[in-house]
Design a protein around this motif. Structure first.
Motif, short mmCIF file in Angstrom:
data_model
loop_
_atom_site.label_atom_id
_atom_site.label_comp_id
_atom_site.label_asym_id
_atom_site.label_seq_id
_atom_site.Cartn_x
_atom_site.Cartn_y
_atom_site.Cartn_z
N ILE A 1 1.27 -8.80 8.12
CA ILE A 1 1.02 -8.41 7.30
C ILE A 1 1.76 -8.15 5.55
O ILE A 1 3.16 -7.49 5.33
N ALA A 2 0.54 -8.89 4.38
CA ALA A 2 2.14 -9.04 3.35
C ALA A 2 1.11 -7.50 2.33
O ALA A 2 0.93 -6.79 2.88
N SER A 3 0.56 -7.46 1.19
CA SER A 3 0.52 -6.98 0.59
C SER A 3 -0.22 -7.72 -0.88
O SER A 3 0.57 -8.44 -1.39
N VAL A 4 -1.23 -6.77 -1.46
CA VAL A 4 -1.78 -7.21 -2.72
C VAL A 4 -0.65 -7.78 -3.37
O VAL A 4 0.06 -8.60 -4.69
N LEU A 5 0.89 -6.89 -3.59
CA LEU A 5 1.05 -6.38 -4.69
C LEU A 5 2.69 -7.95 -4.18
O LEU A 5 3.66 -7.51 -5.00
N TYR B 1 9.73 -4.04 -3.06
CA TYR B 1 8.86 -3.88 -2.62
C TYR B 1 8.15 -5.23 -2.31
O TYR B 1 7.67 -6.03 -1.80
N ASN B 2 7.06 -5.25 -3.97
CA ASN B 2 6.33 -6.42 -4.32
C ASN B 2 7.12 -7.97 -4.37
O ASN B 2 6.66 -8.86 -3.45
N ALA C 1 -2.20 -14.65 6.97
CA ALA C 1 -1.94 -13.39 5.88
C ALA C 1 -2.65 -12.48 5.44
O ALA C 1 -3.67 -12.58 4.69
N VAL C 2 -2.12 -11.26 5.81
CA VAL C 2 -3.21 -10.13 5.51
C VAL C 2 -2.52 -9.38 4.05
O VAL C 2 -1.61 -9.16 4.24
N LEU C 3 -2.86 -9.13 3.10
CA LEU C 3 -2.92 -8.61 1.86
C LEU C 3 -3.66 -7.89 1.51
O LEU C 3 -4.91 -7.53 0.99
N VAL D 1 -5.37 -17.25 4.04
CA VAL D 1 -5.24 -15.59 3.19
C VAL D 1 -6.77 -15.15 3.98
O VAL D 1 -7.25 -14.88 3.26
N THR D 2 -5.62 -13.34 4.05
CA THR D 2 -7.31 -12.53 3.92
C THR D 2 -6.75 -11.19 2.92
O THR D 2 -5.83 -10.76 3.28
N ILE D 3 -8.06 -11.69 1.81
CA ILE D 3 -7.79 -10.02 1.21
C ILE D 3 -8.58 -9.05 0.89
O ILE D 3 -9.27 -8.97 0.06
N PRO D 4 -8.39 -8.25 2.12
CA PRO D 4 -9.66 -7.04 2.33
C PRO D 4 -10.20 -6.50 1.07
O PRO D 4 -11.74 -6.71 1.31
N PRO D 5 -9.66 -6.05 0.23
CA PRO D 5 -10.28 -5.45 -0.49
C PRO D 5 -10.86 -6.21 -2.29
O PRO D 5 -11.55 -5.83 -2.40
#
Length: 232
Positions: free
Chosen positions: A104-108, A119-120, A146-148, A192-196
């Motif tokens: 679990i990563a992040s779009v940041l 954090y980014n 990786a989920v962002l 890579v999965t970017i749900p939003p």
């Protein structure tokens, strides 16, 4: 927590937020002995077929507002622990010829200029590790995703002294929606999965541009654009 009835998922940070579950292995991921115990569990327990690196934290202020201890804790939870556990799981799963790792990563991790800075960087690290592991482990039967997420309604906001309700409601995703979307990406075997992100071609173009630059890095002399003095 059983996964697809074929194995067990080990989920860090599973007591709250994105990782709620029912089978608890208590460990402080900032404690080296506890972290080593989780690594050993991944190595020894052949029933574990999925690692979800979900545990994470953010600073209460920015990188420049935080103490050395706070920064060190951030790096321990967001970088050291998931990297070590992903490596341990990767070795164990590859030896068994099957398994999956979800980080679990992040779009940041794709945004250098905003939020709190450190954090980014931790999430960019996790994204990079995920992509590398995917290439290395894919041929050995191990899938890495990786989920962002973007802004998601979890306890991380309150723990870091931030109020998620100050965000416009339409940009905050619920945990259940995020998990459902991540699992769709998992079933599709996305790296890579970017749900939003509604327009997936934007990510594809970004990734293609990143790859297109790489041959240009193989140059033992400065590029021509750096050999001419700038005239004021």
């Amino acid at each position: 927590m059983t996964f697809n009835t074929k194995g067990t998922a080990l989920i860090t940070g599973a007591s709250s937020g994105i990782g709620r579950t029912v089978d608890v292995l208590r460990a402080d991921l900032t404690d080296k002995a506890d972290l080593a115990a989780v690594e050993q569990r991944l190595a020894d327990d052949a029933s574990i077929t999925l690692l979800v690196n979900n545990a994470g934290m953010s600073l209460r202020g920015s990188l420049l507002d935080s103490t050395t201890d706070e920064i060190e804790q951030l790096l321990s939870v967001n970088v050291t622990a998931p990297t070590r556990l992903a490596a341990a799981a990767g070795k164990a799963f590859a030896a068994r010829g099957t398994g999956a790792i979800i980080n679990i990563a992040s779009v940041l991790g794709l945004i250098s200029e905003g939020f709190e800075g450190a954090y980014n960087g931790t999430k960019a690290h996790l994204l990079t590790v995920s992509r590398w592991l995917g290439v290395q482990l894919g041929p050995k039967g191990v899938y890495v995703q990786a989920v962002l997420p973007a802004a998601t309604r979890t306890e991380i906001w309150e723990r870091s002294g931030k109020d998620i309700d100050t965000f416009p409601a339409e940009v905050v995703m619920g945990v259940d929606d995020l998990v459902d979307a991540a699992l769709v990406g998992f079933d599709r075997r996305e790296a890579v999965t970017i749900p939003p992100l509604a327009d997936g071609t934007l990510w594809a173009a970004y990734d293609e541009a990143r790859i297109a630059m790489q041959p240009g890095f193989n140059n033992g002399t400065p590029a021509p654009r750096y050999r001419e003095a700038v005239v004021a």
